[in-house]
Design a protein around this motif. Structure first.
Motif, PDB file in Angstrom:
ATOM      1  N   VAL A 117      -7.823   0.264  -5.418  1.00  0.00           N
ATOM      2  CA  VAL A 117      -8.373   1.405  -6.161  1.00  0.00           C
ATOM      3  C   VAL A 117      -8.380   2.643  -5.279  1.00  0.00           C
ATOM      4  O   VAL A 117      -8.029   3.753  -5.707  1.00  0.00           O
ATOM      5  CB  VAL A 117      -9.797   1.098  -6.666  1.00  0.00           C
ATOM      6  CG1 VAL A 117     -10.413   2.331  -7.320  1.00  0.00           C
ATOM      7  CG2 VAL A 117      -9.777  -0.060  -7.645  1.00  0.00           C
ATOM      8  N   GLN A 118      -8.737   2.483  -4.002  1.00  0.00           N
ATOM      9  CA  GLN A 118      -8.797   3.627  -3.091  1.00  0.00           C
ATOM     10  C   GLN A 118      -7.403   4.129  -2.708  1.00  0.00           C
ATOM     11  O   GLN A 118      -7.227   5.315  -2.447  1.00  0.00           O
ATOM     12  CB  GLN A 118      -9.600   3.269  -1.841  1.00  0.00           C
ATOM     13  CG  GLN A 118     -11.084   3.046  -2.110  1.00  0.00           C
ATOM     14  CD  GLN A 118     -11.700   4.196  -2.880  1.00  0.00           C
ATOM     15  OE1 GLN A 118     -11.720   4.213  -4.101  1.00  0.00           O
ATOM     16  NE2 GLN A 118     -12.186   5.188  -2.152  1.00  0.00           N
ATOM     17  N   ILE A 119      -6.421   3.235  -2.670  1.00  0.00           N
ATOM     18  CA  ILE A 119      -5.037   3.678  -2.461  1.00  0.00           C
ATOM     19  C   ILE A 119      -4.653   4.624  -3.591  1.00  0.00           C
ATOM     20  O   ILE A 119      -4.088   5.703  -3.375  1.00  0.00           O
ATOM     21  CB  ILE A 119      -4.068   2.480  -2.412  1.00  0.00           C
ATOM     22  CG1 ILE A 119      -4.326   1.631  -1.173  1.00  0.00           C
ATOM     23  CG2 ILE A 119      -2.609   2.957  -2.427  1.00  0.00           C
ATOM     24  CD1 ILE A 119      -3.550   0.315  -1.167  1.00  0.00           C
ATOM     25  N   TYR A 120      -4.956   4.198  -4.800  1.00  0.00           N
ATOM     26  CA  TYR A 120      -4.685   5.062  -5.954  1.00  0.00           C
ATOM     27  C   TYR A 120      -5.450   6.369  -5.839  1.00  0.00           C
ATOM     28  O   TYR A 120      -4.901   7.455  -6.065  1.00  0.00           O
ATOM     29  CB  TYR A 120      -5.073   4.347  -7.252  1.00  0.00           C
ATOM     30  CG  TYR A 120      -5.041   5.254  -8.454  1.00  0.00           C
ATOM     31  CD1 TYR A 120      -3.865   5.460  -9.160  1.00  0.00           C
ATOM     32  CD2 TYR A 120      -6.186   5.934  -8.863  1.00  0.00           C
ATOM     33  CE1 TYR A 120      -3.824   6.319 -10.247  1.00  0.00           C
ATOM     34  CE2 TYR A 120      -6.159   6.794  -9.945  1.00  0.00           C
ATOM     35  CZ  TYR A 120      -4.974   6.985 -10.635  1.00  0.00           C
ATOM     36  OH  TYR A 120      -4.954   7.854 -11.696  1.00  0.00           O
ATOM     37  N   ASN A 121      -6.728   6.284  -5.494  1.00  0.00           N
ATOM     38  CA  ASN A 121      -7.580   7.472  -5.453  1.00  0.00           C
ATOM     39  C   ASN A 121      -7.068   8.517  -4.464  1.00  0.00           C
ATOM     40  O   ASN A 121      -6.959   9.702  -4.794  1.00  0.00           O
ATOM     41  CB  ASN A 121      -9.020   7.081  -5.101  1.00  0.00           C
ATOM     42  CG  ASN A 121      -9.799   6.619  -6.315  1.00  0.00           C
ATOM     43  OD1 ASN A 121      -9.500   6.999  -7.440  1.00  0.00           O
ATOM     44  ND2 ASN A 121     -10.804   5.789  -6.101  1.00  0.00           N
TER      45      ASN A 121
ATOM     46  N   LEU B 237       3.089   5.941  -2.807  1.00  0.00           N
ATOM     47  CA  LEU B 237       4.202   6.823  -3.166  1.00  0.00           C
ATOM     48  C   LEU B 237       4.388   6.893  -4.675  1.00  0.00           C
ATOM     49  O   LEU B 237       4.617   7.968  -5.241  1.00  0.00           O
ATOM     50  CB  LEU B 237       5.491   6.327  -2.507  1.00  0.00           C
ATOM     51  CG  LEU B 237       5.808   6.864  -1.116  1.00  0.00           C
ATOM     52  CD1 LEU B 237       7.052   6.181  -0.553  1.00  0.00           C
ATOM     53  CD2 LEU B 237       5.993   8.381  -1.144  1.00  0.00           C
ATOM     54  N   TYR B 238       4.296   5.738  -5.321  1.00  0.00           N
ATOM     55  CA  TYR B 238       4.455   5.690  -6.777  1.00  0.00           C
ATOM     56  C   TYR B 238       3.398   6.564  -7.460  1.00  0.00           C
ATOM     57  O   TYR B 238       3.699   7.329  -8.395  1.00  0.00           O
ATOM     58  CB  TYR B 238       4.345   4.243  -7.245  1.00  0.00           C
ATOM     59  CG  TYR B 238       4.289   4.069  -8.742  1.00  0.00           C
ATOM     60  CD1 TYR B 238       5.443   4.182  -9.510  1.00  0.00           C
ATOM     61  CD2 TYR B 238       3.093   3.768  -9.382  1.00  0.00           C
ATOM     62  CE1 TYR B 238       5.401   4.011 -10.898  1.00  0.00           C
ATOM     63  CE2 TYR B 238       3.042   3.595 -10.757  1.00  0.00           C
ATOM     64  CZ  TYR B 238       4.192   3.716 -11.503  1.00  0.00           C
ATOM     65  OH  TYR B 238       4.141   3.537 -12.859  1.00  0.00           O
TER      66      TYR B 238
ATOM     67  N   GLY C  50       1.906  11.332 -10.314  1.00  0.00           N
ATOM     68  CA  GLY C  50       0.895  12.375 -10.440  1.00  0.00           C
ATOM     69  C   GLY C  50       1.471  13.770 -10.505  1.00  0.00           C
ATOM     70  O   GLY C  50       0.851  14.683 -11.062  1.00  0.00           O
ATOM     71  N   ILE C  51       2.644  13.985  -9.934  1.00  0.00           N
ATOM     72  CA  ILE C  51       3.286  15.294 -10.009  1.00  0.00           C
ATOM     73  C   ILE C  51       3.657  15.617 -11.454  1.00  0.00           C
ATOM     74  O   ILE C  51       3.568  16.761 -11.903  1.00  0.00           O
ATOM     75  CB  ILE C  51       4.534  15.335  -9.108  1.00  0.00           C
ATOM     76  CG1 ILE C  51       4.110  15.290  -7.626  1.00  0.00           C
ATOM     77  CG2 ILE C  51       5.370  16.581  -9.383  1.00  0.00           C
ATOM     78  CD1 ILE C  51       5.273  15.202  -6.665  1.00  0.00           C
TER      79      ILE C  51
ATOM     80  N   ALA D 170       0.828  -1.209   0.000  1.00  0.00           N
ATOM     81  CA  ALA D 170       0.000   0.000   0.000  1.00  0.00           C
ATOM     82  C   ALA D 170       0.862   1.258   0.000  1.00  0.00           C
ATOM     83  O   ALA D 170       0.578   2.222  -0.716  1.00  0.00           O
ATOM     84  CB  ALA D 170      -0.932  -0.006   1.215  1.00  0.00           C
ATOM     85  N   VAL D 171       1.916   1.266   0.797  1.00  0.00           N
ATOM     86  CA  VAL D 171       2.782   2.449   0.894  1.00  0.00           C
ATOM     87  C   VAL D 171       3.532   2.669  -0.419  1.00  0.00           C
ATOM     88  O   VAL D 171       3.621   3.802  -0.909  1.00  0.00           O
ATOM     89  CB  VAL D 171       3.775   2.302   2.066  1.00  0.00           C
ATOM     90  CG1 VAL D 171       4.771   3.456   2.079  1.00  0.00           C
ATOM     91  CG2 VAL D 171       3.022   2.232   3.392  1.00  0.00           C
TER      92      VAL D 171
END
Length: 478
Positions: free
Chosen positions: A409-413, A371-372, A377-378, A366-367
């Motif tokens: 999916v929520q980790i990504y979100n 982070l990825y 996203g930056i 998850a971590v």
């Protein structure tokens, strides 16, 4: 020396660093479309390095370019419908009333931040316009002397903090809409409705924690005393008068100025919604992207009253969707290259990345994924479009380490929203409403970023341990 420069020179500590970062970004960061084009080149280079032939890469590029045509239109409609609803007369009156509530400058900033995030849970496009207009209405209360930069940054918190945890999350909407899922991804994840993503208690708790954290930071970071820079200090015109609709000039225009058709369309939409709720599971109805957009589009028509007023609002909203229309095909092409351009050993780039993330194991999965997603996203601000690029290998590796797919999916979100706090791309519609520049707001949003990043990583790790792995249910082919 300009007023803005003097303000930046007077800042100290984190605010000064954030202002410097905003200045660097405005000077050196290219347009998001250029970043997407560069992404296609980098992904193609990665596929070639993986052993794919040039023909395989260009075939994947051309074959996948229009894979997301339906989804591109849907995301453009999220922005358009949000804009139309936010600029309707009833919502404008609500904004004016809400602007009278705060009794102090810091309370005003806190209120804007809270409402921005609350509305964003329903529609992030609506949140940007609604919150920007609310900030302007509060700024017109000259007796409060509210810092306009802090107000503007607070108005952005819906998109900068929790938008992807809400109903307009493109990743969650995509996973819940089988017709919009690329075949490769559908075979990995199956269909995930909102009951497994947005409406899990873990996701709702995470959303509530981030809202509370954001409001507290916005409240205590708002300048006071001599440090305040009002809209007047920044030479911002706060006159929100709109061009009136021209009067009817011929008999054939009668229906354009009549409320009859909007009311009938509203009644039909309400009837359809009731029918869906009575005949289908609630989560299936709520998760339907097409149904969601239907309701918001007709709501905008009804709130504007007449077709002519509605079409005028649509025309004003169109410029805000241009970036989505030309960027999403590039993300589709990137996803196709990553998943279809096979290289050495018959493995595509997505297969290699899946192996890499699988090797991390469930403990830190998850971590690492969080982070990825933040780092990517930056450099690739997409509003969730890059989920199509990440999803095939992220979800495959989640399956391999037996991480719950809905929570992945929520980790990504939640991680997708964090880089918005330092990348000005998604500020553009809000900046147009506020009449300011990105450098005026990023000092405050950067402070939020410093707090959000560690909190988000801890939350996705801790809450992720409360899930059990549920094997995906792959729908049968046609």
């Amino acid at each position: 020396m300009t007023t803005a420069t003097k303000g930046a020179d007077s800042e100290r500590g984190l605010a000064r660093v954030a202002q410097s970062l905003a200045g660097w970004t405005e000077k050196w960061f290219p347009d998001a479309y250029v970043v997407a084009l560069a992404g296609v080149v980098l992904v193609s280079a990665g596929a070639l390095a993986n052993g794919s032939s040039p023909q395989t890469v260009v075939d994947a590029f051309g074959g996948g370019f229009w894979d997301l045509t339906a989804f591109t239109l849907q995301m453009a409609m999220v922005v358009l419908t949000g804009y139309v609803v936010a600029t309707s007369p009833p919502v404008a009156k609500l904004i004016d009333r809400l602007a009278t509530i705060p009794g102090s400058a810091r309370t005003a900033v806190s209120l804007v931040a809270f409402l921005s995030m609350s509305v964003s849970f329903l529609n992030w496009g609506l949140s940007l316009v609604f919150s920007g207009l609310l900030a302007r209405a509060i700024a017109r209360r000259t007796e409060l002397r509210v810092d306009y930069r802090a107000l503007g940054a607070a108005a952005f918190m819906g998109v900068g903090a929790v938008w992807a945890l809400g109903l307009s999350s493109s990743a969650a909407q995509l996973q819940a809409t089988p017709a919009s899922l690329p075949p490769e991804l559908l075979q990995i994840t199956g269909v995930l409705d909102f009951g497994t993503t947005i409406f899990t208690w873990q996701s709702l708790l995470m959303c509530a924690i981030l809202i509370a954290l954001t409001v507290v930071i916005a409240h205590f970071s708002a300048p006071t005393g001599a440090a305040i820079r009002t809209a007047e200090d920044m030479d911002v015109d706060l006159d929100d008068r709109t061009e009136p609709v021209p009067p009817r000039s011929r008999p054939g225009e009668w229906l354009e100025y009549s409320r009859v058709l909007p009311v009938l369309a509203g009644v039909m939409t309400l009837g359809w919604l009731i029918s869906q709720l009575l005949t289908k599971p609630v989560l299936t109805t709520v998760s339907s992207l097409n149904g969601y957009l239907l309701v918001f589009l007709i709501l905008g028509l009804v709130l504007h009253g007449t077709p002519r007023q509605f079409l005028q609002a649509v025309a004003n909203a169109v410029p805000a969707v241009g970036g989505i229309l030309v960027q999403f095909p590039l993300y589709a092409a990137m996803a196709a290259i990553i998943t279809r351009a096979e290289g050495r050993g018959g493995l595509a780039v997505s297969d290699r990345l899946a192996e890499l993330f699988t090797n991390v194991g469930a403990g830190w999965f998850a971590v690492v994924i969080g982070l990825y997603t933040v780092v990517l996203g930056i450099f690739i601000p997409s509003g969730g479009g890059k989920w199509l690029v990440e999803a095939p290998y992220v979800m495959q590796s989640a399956t391999d380490v037996q991480m719950n797919l809905g929570w992945t999916v929520q980790i990504y979100n939640v991680a997708e929203a964090v880089p918005n706090l330092v990348n000005p791309f998604f500020m553009l519609p809000l900046l147009a409403v506020l009449g300011v520049r990105a450098r005026d707001l990023v000092g405050f949003t950067f402070l939020q970023f410093i707090f959000h990043l560690p909190v988000v990583l801890v939350l996705v790790w801790l809450l992720g341990m409360t899930f059990d792995f549920v094997p995906p249910v792959i729908p049968a082919g046609p």
